[in-house]
Motif scaffolding. Sequence first.
Motif, short mmCIF file in Angstrom:
data_model
loop_
_atom_site.label_atom_id
_atom_site.label_comp_id
_atom_site.label_asym_id
_atom_site.label_seq_id
_atom_site.Cartn_x
_atom_site.Cartn_y
_atom_site.Cartn_z
N PHE A 32 0.83 -1.20 0.00
CA PHE A 32 0.00 0.00 0.00
C PHE A 32 0.87 1.26 0.00
CE2 PHE A 32 -2.08 3.17 2.85
CZ PHE A 32 -3.14 3.53 2.02
N GLU A 33 1.94 1.25 0.79
CA GLU A 33 2.81 2.42 0.88
C GLU A 33 3.53 2.68 -0.45
OE1 GLU A 33 2.66 0.04 3.15
OE2 GLU A 33 1.73 1.15 4.81
N ALA A 34 3.93 1.61 -1.14
CA ALA A 34 4.58 1.77 -2.44
C ALA A 34 3.61 2.34 -3.46
CB ALA A 34 5.14 0.44 -2.92
N ASP A 35 2.35 1.89 -3.40
CA ASP A 35 1.33 2.45 -4.29
C ASP A 35 1.18 3.95 -4.04
OD1 ASP A 35 0.92 -0.19 -5.01
OD2 ASP A 35 -1.03 -0.37 -4.01
N ARG A 36 1.09 4.31 -2.78
CA ARG A 36 0.96 5.73 -2.44
C ARG A 36 2.17 6.53 -2.93
NH1 ARG A 36 -1.46 8.53 1.11
NH2 ARG A 36 0.51 9.21 2.08
N ALA A 37 3.35 5.96 -2.78
CA ALA A 37 4.56 6.65 -3.21
C ALA A 37 4.54 6.92 -4.72
CB ALA A 37 5.80 5.85 -2.84
N ASP A 38 4.03 5.96 -5.49
CA ASP A 38 3.96 6.15 -6.94
C ASP A 38 2.94 7.24 -7.30
OD1 ASP A 38 5.92 4.34 -7.64
OD2 ASP A 38 4.54 2.67 -7.83
N ILE A 39 1.81 7.24 -6.61
CA ILE A 39 0.80 8.27 -6.90
C ILE A 39 1.32 9.65 -6.51
CG2 ILE A 39 -1.52 9.09 -6.32
CD1 ILE A 39 -2.24 6.09 -5.82
N LEU A 40 1.86 9.76 -5.29
CA LEU A 40 2.38 11.05 -4.83
C LEU A 40 3.58 11.49 -5.66
CD1 LEU A 40 2.13 10.38 -0.99
CD2 LEU A 40 0.69 11.94 -2.33
N GLY A 41 4.30 10.53 -6.24
CA GLY A 41 5.46 10.86 -7.06
C GLY A 41 5.13 11.59 -8.35
N MET A 42 3.85 11.65 -8.70
CA MET A 42 3.45 12.39 -9.90
C MET A 42 3.37 13.89 -9.66
SD MET A 42 0.73 9.93 -11.89
CE MET A 42 -0.15 9.23 -10.51
N ALA A 43 3.42 14.32 -8.39
CA ALA A 43 3.40 15.75 -8.09
C ALA A 43 4.75 16.37 -8.45
CB ALA A 43 3.09 15.98 -6.62
N GLY A 44 4.72 17.62 -8.91
CA GLY A 44 5.96 18.31 -9.24
C GLY A 44 5.75 19.30 -10.37
N ASN A 45 6.84 19.79 -10.93
CA ASN A 45 6.82 20.73 -12.04
C ASN A 45 7.34 20.02 -13.28
OD1 ASN A 45 6.07 22.75 -10.17
ND2 ASN A 45 8.22 23.14 -9.70
#
Length: 321
Positions: A32-45
């Motif tokens: 679950f934490e790895a899934d969250r990391a991938d989703i949150l990893g799309m934030a940025g410029n």
Amino acid sequence: MKRLCFAAALAVLAPLPAFAQAVPLAAPAGSFEADRADILGMAGNYKVKFDMQEATPWRADYTPIPSKVSGGFEAVRVIEDNGRVIRLQHLLVVDAGGKPMVIKHWRQDWEYEPARVLTYAGPDAWRWTALSPEARKGVWSQTVYQVDDSPRYGGWGKWESVGGVRRWQSGQSWRPLARRDAIRGPVYDRYLGINRHALSPAGWIHWQDNLKMGEVSGALTPIVQEYVLNSYTRNDGFEVKAAEDYWAATKGYWAAIRAEWDRIAAAKGGVRITEEADHGTVISGRVLEIADEIQAGKTSEADAIRTAKALMDQATRAAGG
């Protein structure tokens, strides 16, 4: 777009501060934490490349349009994260005669093991699709929203490692025409699509496999296959501050708009609103203008919210069965 009803029978809070930058979580792949990391990893410029190609015609009398490659700059921000629900807002920054202009772009909401997903059910209609406990086990839904925060499409799938690449892939889901197609008045009037998201060393990619379909001689018919690859490459070389300023001025307004769409979907069994080629929905242009008026100081946030909510309630009706 033709106004044809069809059954979509496919088997689809604590807010963070504005522009909170998500920190990817270190976790084992598949968790679950790895899934969250991938989703949150799309934030940025990002510098974004949009690569669209109609490839395979499914009718002898249809000629695919030429492939199109375009691009731009986007700030993607986490606007809410309560653990099992993550909302990412895309803000497009363009050059308008030497000055940066911000265009509120699409939004993607992710939910872990959702009980139901708001899915496209045919021209002008979005309805709830229920997921059984078995079907939603370990699953993340992705619901995509249009520029006015009205729904666009929803799908679900799992984050998995395929060939050494972590990616999320949806099942097939119905979706309305994108503006690039709708304004051309094509023979097709909807897509049956598959989505894939994956982080890359440079940023992330969003891949789509779209079967474009339309009514021909009274039957829903496949017209042409389209492949879309949107590549997000990390880039700070644009007017990020313009996006930050826009969101700081309008975030309260947009939070109220999101809440109102949620209320409408719950109260009316989904969302039914007339689609419009140029804007997505008939009220989209005005809802966006109101946000600009808040930033320009032409209206108060409270007045803006009252005006927009009245528009939304008047323009929507019961989604039906």
